[in-house]
Design a protein around this motif. Sequence first.
Motif, PDB file in Angstrom:
ATOM      1  N   SER A 213       0.811  -1.261  -0.021  1.00 22.13           N
ATOM      2  CA  SER A 213      -0.046  -0.070  -0.067  1.00 22.13           C
ATOM      3  C   SER A 213       0.927   1.348   0.083  1.00 22.13           C
ATOM      4  CB  SER A 213      -0.893   0.110   1.230  1.00 22.13           C
ATOM      5  OG  SER A 213      -0.217   0.055   2.354  1.00 22.13           O
ATOM      6  N   ALA A 214       2.196   1.188   0.779  1.00 18.69           N
ATOM      7  CA  ALA A 214       2.925   2.438   0.368  1.00 18.69           C
ATOM      8  C   ALA A 214       3.399   2.470  -0.666  1.00 18.69           C
ATOM      9  CB  ALA A 214       4.197   2.105   1.587  1.00 18.69           C
TER      10      ALA A 214
ATOM     11  N   TYR B 149       0.931   3.956  -3.048  1.00 18.27           N
ATOM     12  CA  TYR B 149       0.705   5.578  -2.725  1.00 18.27           C
ATOM     13  C   TYR B 149       1.699   6.241  -3.388  1.00 18.27           C
ATOM     14  CZ  TYR B 149      -0.410   9.509  -0.124  1.00 18.27           C
ATOM     15  OH  TYR B 149      -0.804  10.674   0.528  1.00 18.27           O
TER      16      TYR B 149
ATOM     17  N   ARG C 257       1.770   8.944  -7.170  1.00 14.20           N
ATOM     18  CA  ARG C 257       2.004  10.501  -7.056  1.00 14.20           C
ATOM     19  C   ARG C 257       3.114  10.553  -8.286  1.00 14.20           C
ATOM     20  NH1 ARG C 257      -2.526  10.699  -4.933  1.00 14.20           N
ATOM     21  NH2 ARG C 257      -2.651  11.124  -2.756  1.00 14.20           N
ATOM     22  N   GLY C 258       3.084   9.429  -8.987  1.00  5.97           N
ATOM     23  CA  GLY C 258       4.135   9.680 -10.185  1.00  5.97           C
ATOM     24  C   GLY C 258       5.488   9.172  -9.988  1.00  5.97           C
ATOM     25  N   ILE C 259       5.853   8.626  -8.963  1.00  5.17           N
ATOM     26  CA  ILE C 259       6.991   8.134  -8.657  1.00  5.17           C
ATOM     27  C   ILE C 259       7.366   6.835  -9.304  1.00  5.17           C
ATOM     28  CG2 ILE C 259       8.605   7.437  -6.679  1.00  5.17           C
ATOM     29  CD1 ILE C 259       7.683   9.852  -5.233  1.00  5.17           C
TER      30      ILE C 259
ATOM     31  N   MET D 284      12.802   4.507  -1.957  1.00  8.68           N
ATOM     32  CA  MET D 284      12.324   5.185  -0.830  1.00  8.68           C
ATOM     33  C   MET D 284      12.081   4.545   0.256  1.00  8.68           C
ATOM     34  SD  MET D 284       9.992   8.392  -2.267  1.00  8.68           S
ATOM     35  CE  MET D 284      11.007   9.591  -3.675  1.00  8.68           C
TER      36      MET D 284
ATOM     37  N   SER E 268      13.861   4.483   3.871  1.00  7.18           N
ATOM     38  CA  SER E 268      13.306   4.686   4.993  1.00  7.18           C
ATOM     39  C   SER E 268      13.381   3.653   6.175  1.00  7.18           C
ATOM     40  CB  SER E 268      11.760   4.993   5.023  1.00  7.18           C
ATOM     41  OG  SER E 268      11.130   3.644   4.684  1.00  7.18           O
ATOM     42  N   PHE E 269      13.503   2.479   5.982  1.00  7.32           N
ATOM     43  CA  PHE E 269      13.781   1.450   6.791  1.00  7.32           C
ATOM     44  C   PHE E 269      14.855   1.669   7.735  1.00  7.32           C
ATOM     45  CE2 PHE E 269      15.022  -3.122   7.345  1.00  7.32           C
ATOM     46  CZ  PHE E 269      13.678  -3.683   8.056  1.00  7.32           C
TER      47      PHE E 269
ATOM     48  N   GLU F 201      16.485   5.115   8.031  1.00  5.33           N
ATOM     49  CA  GLU F 201      16.489   6.380   8.130  1.00  5.33           C
ATOM     50  C   GLU F 201      16.818   6.934   9.373  1.00  5.33           C
ATOM     51  OE1 GLU F 201      16.960   8.496   5.561  1.00  5.33           O
ATOM     52  OE2 GLU F 201      17.128  10.149   6.950  1.00  5.33           O
TER      53      GLU F 201
ATOM     54  N   PRO G 234      -5.553   7.735   3.568  1.00  2.00           N
ATOM     55  CA  PRO G 234      -4.126   7.961   3.172  1.00  2.00           C
ATOM     56  C   PRO G 234      -3.259   7.082   3.900  1.00  2.00           C
ATOM     57  CG  PRO G 234      -5.291   9.975   3.208  1.00  2.00           C
ATOM     58  CD  PRO G 234      -6.083   8.856   3.900  1.00  2.00           C
ATOM     59  N   VAL G 235      -2.228   6.441   3.284  1.00  2.00           N
ATOM     60  CA  VAL G 235      -1.511   5.293   4.005  1.00  2.00           C
ATOM     61  C   VAL G 235      -0.290   6.077   4.727  1.00  2.00           C
ATOM     62  CG1 VAL G 235      -0.153   4.641   1.820  1.00  2.00           C
ATOM     63  CG2 VAL G 235      -0.044   3.122   3.864  1.00  2.00           C
ATOM     64  N   GLU G 236       0.153   5.668   5.854  1.00  2.00           N
ATOM     65  CA  GLU G 236       1.049   6.205   6.651  1.00  2.00           C
ATOM     66  C   GLU G 236       2.410   5.459   6.176  1.00  2.00           C
ATOM     67  OE1 GLU G 236       0.897   6.400  10.924  1.00  2.00           O
ATOM     68  OE2 GLU G 236      -1.286   7.146  10.952  1.00  2.00           O
ATOM     69  N   ILE G 237       3.594   6.377   5.575  1.00  2.00           N
ATOM     70  CA  ILE G 237       4.939   5.638   5.422  1.00  2.00           C
ATOM     71  C   ILE G 237       5.867   6.313   6.259  1.00  2.00           C
ATOM     72  CG2 ILE G 237       6.390   5.204   3.452  1.00  2.00           C
ATOM     73  CD1 ILE G 237       3.866   5.851   1.713  1.00  2.00           C
ATOM     74  N   PRO G 238       6.115   5.789   7.401  1.00  2.00           N
ATOM     75  CA  PRO G 238       7.210   6.313   8.340  1.00  2.00           C
ATOM     76  C   PRO G 238       8.535   6.213   7.680  1.00  2.00           C
ATOM     77  CG  PRO G 238       6.256   4.151   9.312  1.00  2.00           C
ATOM     78  CD  PRO G 238       5.622   4.592   7.871  1.00  2.00           C
ATOM     79  N   GLY G 239       9.296   7.351   7.855  1.00  2.00           N
ATOM     80  CA  GLY G 239      10.698   7.579   7.139  1.00  2.00           C
ATOM     81  C   GLY G 239      10.934   8.092   5.765  1.00  2.00           C
ATOM     82  N   VAL G 240       9.867   8.217   5.294  1.00  2.00           N
ATOM     83  CA  VAL G 240       9.833   8.732   3.945  1.00  2.00           C
ATOM     84  C   VAL G 240       9.099  10.151   4.157  1.00  2.00           C
ATOM     85  CG1 VAL G 240       8.956   8.810   1.526  1.00  2.00           C
ATOM     86  CG2 VAL G 240       9.293   6.835   2.577  1.00  2.00           C
TER      87      VAL G 240
ATOM     88  N   PRO H 257      11.042  15.763   0.215  1.00  2.00           N
ATOM     89  CA  PRO H 257      11.761  15.307  -0.770  1.00  2.00           C
ATOM     90  C   PRO H 257      10.836  14.427  -1.730  1.00  2.00           C
ATOM     91  CG  PRO H 257      12.646  14.360   1.354  1.00  2.00           C
ATOM     92  CD  PRO H 257      11.654  15.520   1.659  1.00  2.00           C
ATOM     93  N   PHE H 258       9.828  13.802  -0.832  1.00  2.00           N
ATOM     94  CA  PHE H 258       8.869  12.857  -1.641  1.00  2.00           C
ATOM     95  C   PHE H 258       7.995  13.522  -2.735  1.00  2.00           C
ATOM     96  CE2 PHE H 258       4.282  12.229  -1.379  1.00  2.00           C
ATOM     97  CZ  PHE H 258       4.059  11.147  -2.404  1.00  2.00           C
TER      98      PHE H 258
ATOM     99  N   ALA I 167      10.233  14.984  -5.685  1.00  2.00           N
ATOM    100  CA  ALA I 167      10.423  13.879  -6.617  1.00  2.00           C
ATOM    101  C   ALA I 167       9.070  13.706  -7.381  1.00  2.00           C
ATOM    102  CB  ALA I 167      10.756  12.596  -5.735  1.00  2.00           C
ATOM    103  N   SER I 168       8.265  13.690  -6.790  1.00  2.00           N
ATOM    104  CA  SER I 168       6.598  13.540  -7.583  1.00  2.00           C
ATOM    105  C   SER I 168       6.615  14.615  -8.480  1.00  2.00           C
ATOM    106  CB  SER I 168       5.528  13.816  -6.461  1.00  2.00           C
ATOM    107  OG  SER I 168       5.669  12.784  -5.531  1.00  2.00           O
TER     108      SER I 168
ATOM    109  N   ILE J 213       5.536  11.036   5.754  1.00  2.00           N
ATOM    110  CA  ILE J 213       4.128  11.037   4.718  1.00  2.00           C
ATOM    111  C   ILE J 213       3.195  10.282   5.828  1.00  2.00           C
ATOM    112  CG2 ILE J 213       2.868   9.935   3.058  1.00  2.00           C
ATOM    113  CD1 ILE J 213       5.445   9.866   1.653  1.00  2.00           C
ATOM    114  N   ASN J 214       1.939  11.147   6.155  1.00  2.00           N
ATOM    115  CA  ASN J 214       0.881  10.996   7.025  1.00  2.00           C
ATOM    116  C   ASN J 214       1.024  10.253   8.236  1.00  2.00           C
ATOM    117  OD1 ASN J 214      -0.799  11.777   5.057  1.00  2.00           O
ATOM    118  ND2 ASN J 214      -0.469   9.730   3.758  1.00  2.00           N
TER     119      ASN J 214
ATOM    120  N   TYR K 282      -3.496  16.969   3.707  1.00  2.00           N
ATOM    121  CA  TYR K 282      -1.992  16.938   2.936  1.00  2.00           C
ATOM    122  C   TYR K 282      -2.326  16.253   1.593  1.00  2.00           C
ATOM    123  CZ  TYR K 282       2.322  14.643   2.124  1.00  2.00           C
ATOM    124  OH  TYR K 282       3.441  14.302   1.376  1.00  2.00           O
TER     125      TYR K 282
END
Lengths: 407, 246
Positions: free
Chosen positions: A355-356, A359, A363-365, A373, A377-378, A380, B89-95, B99-100, B103-104, B144-145, B156
């Motif tokens: 799901s990450a 997401y 957003r185009g990545i 990424m 982040s794992f 980070e 919206p999903v939580e993405i710890p560490g991103v 910068p995300f 990049a988008s 993120i989130n 957001y």
Amino acid sequence: MTFENNFINHSKEYIFLDNDILSNQRKKIFKKIIQKNYDKKNNESLKNITISDLSKFNYFYKPIQEKSQVSLIDDFNYEIKVVNGICKNYEDDNIEIRNLTSLDFKSFLNQDNSNVDDIIIDFNKIFLNSGFFFNIKSNTKLHIRLIHDTSDNFTIFQNNFINFKKKSEVQLEDHFNLTNNSINNINYNISIEEYAVIKHNIFQNFANSNKLYLTSNTVCEKNSSYNQNTYNFSDGFVRNFHHAYLNGEFSNASLYGCFFLKNKNVCSNKTNIIHNAENCVSDQTYKGILNDYSKANYYSNTFVSENAQKTEGYQLSKGILLTDNCSFFSKPELKIFADDVKCSHGSTIGPVDESALYYLRSRGISKNEAMKMIISSFIEEDLQNLDKDIAEKISNNLSDYLNCLVK
Amino acid sequence: MIFLNINNLNVSIEGKKILNDFNITINEGEVHALMGPNGSGKSTLANVLAGNEDYEVNSGKVIFKDVDLLDLNIEERAQKGLFLAFQYPVEIPGVNITPFLHASINSKLKNEKKPEIDNLSFTKLLRKNAEELGISSDMLKRSINTGFSGGEKKRYEILQMSILNPEFAVFDETDSGLDVDALRIVTEGINKFKNPKNSFLIITHYQKLLEYIHPDYVHVMRNGKIVKSGDISLATEIEASGYQNF
Ligand SMILES: Nc1ncnc2c1ncn2[C@@H]1O[C@H](COP(=O)(O)OP(=O)(O)O)[C@@H](O)[C@H]1O
Ligand SMILES: [Mg+2]
């Protein structure tokens, strides 16, 4: 060459031949191994170890003293080059460095009552051919970069002692420069005196034909702190087994590790923290990214003795599996004999969070960038606790690893 | 140019049919609202448009800006100008957010063969847009989130839209779980962004949101297809007596 032939042919080259205790131990261990009197199945020390690597190898060792070096980058910044297990003897107001003497070793053997069943340590004792002794003096604040240089085809069986005296504050870095076909069985005995604060960063990044079995035993006295960070980017086999003994109250230890595996790489990890005093805090965290056919294991262990009240002990293992063919076995263990303790363990091992990924891509990545990424982040948050130059080094290694993902 | 045309779209997940000959046409500059009871397939539609690979498209066609949308992968659709504001919206710890999003936007600009935006200009743009949405610059330093409240997550999403500047934005129940103040901030964000060049599909349960946004068309969806289309009065009818009449 078989284990037996190695032992017989080379036994005159090992150090401390005159030491009765050691020679008795050697004989006993040799017998145990030769008669296969050890548990092969449930032996954690053998997990993911290729038995033939132990039963058959070419023992080769010749000390090269002249190349070893101690350089002072500045007054508090040392670079120590250990070549094939040998270091240069050196002393100043901050530090004493010398190759191991019989005397150093005798006192160690006399007190060595560790009943740890570890066959790698048994091998270390049998074939012991090198070792150094560092004494970091009281009240010093130092940065030490330790470079292990092992020549092609060398087999290093090394036992090292590092004493951090009272109130020393040290950042110790271990780097392994292994080129080809070396076997490195290195055992650290670290003692941390009262109020000393030690940060120990270990980098492992070497080629496939080398093997490293790194073991450490750290004893922490009152109010001391030991923080170990191990980063393994190696293609070669690595075994990281690290033990810490919190023997003085208000001391703390954290054993942290991170490995990045690909191809058919294997690594075996274990951490073990023994709480012997009150009000101590420990943390054991290992994280791994596994790709292709790689394989890893992680044993974590917290032991709280009955007098170690007000203990806090945490364990965590996290893994990202990038293919269906890799595997990460993790086994946390808690043995608690005191009643006023706060302990926990957790484990999350699985594929990249879909799901990450969705997401980020929405957003185009690109999928590849999104993977990078998420994987970055794992670790980070861990990089934020490291010095800038070390964090940068790890980031660079990580991007090399990630670039290999793009196929 | 055909802006968006969905023609007899059939979609299933795990063998279960969810979208059933679904049809809709949306032109440039139009705002469409899609209403319908829980489980009618609204989120499925949104996710199929965004390219979620969990769903199986059995038949049908989706044309977006003259290309076959179903031929594109998730990121290509986003780069082409499609944006989905997620229901959860999903939580993405560490991103990290900044910068995300940088990049988008650059991946989109690159796809449009436009020059990428540099760090400084991007940070400026992000700060400005965040401020308008009541997002503190502190929040822009976060992952993120991660640890965001429901309202913060939705805000957001709007911020991302305002940066990425999509031609077509789908909002999946962006209003759910928001209090009146948060709803006002979110709808103001959407309204400010609205122009004759971009279009919206707003999925909602409630008339409230539509009062702020003024859709050009309102559709009612049941069992995977649109069963009635009309104007805002449809929403009023649903508010009064539910979906039983459809
Ligand atoms: N990932 C999924 N796996 C299985 N069934 C799903 C999944 N997603 C949605 N569904 C089913 O599809 C139907 C439509 O769901 P959804 O599109 O979320 O409806 P809505 O958004 O209108 O409430 C529901 O019956 C739901 O249970
Ligand atoms: Mg929904």
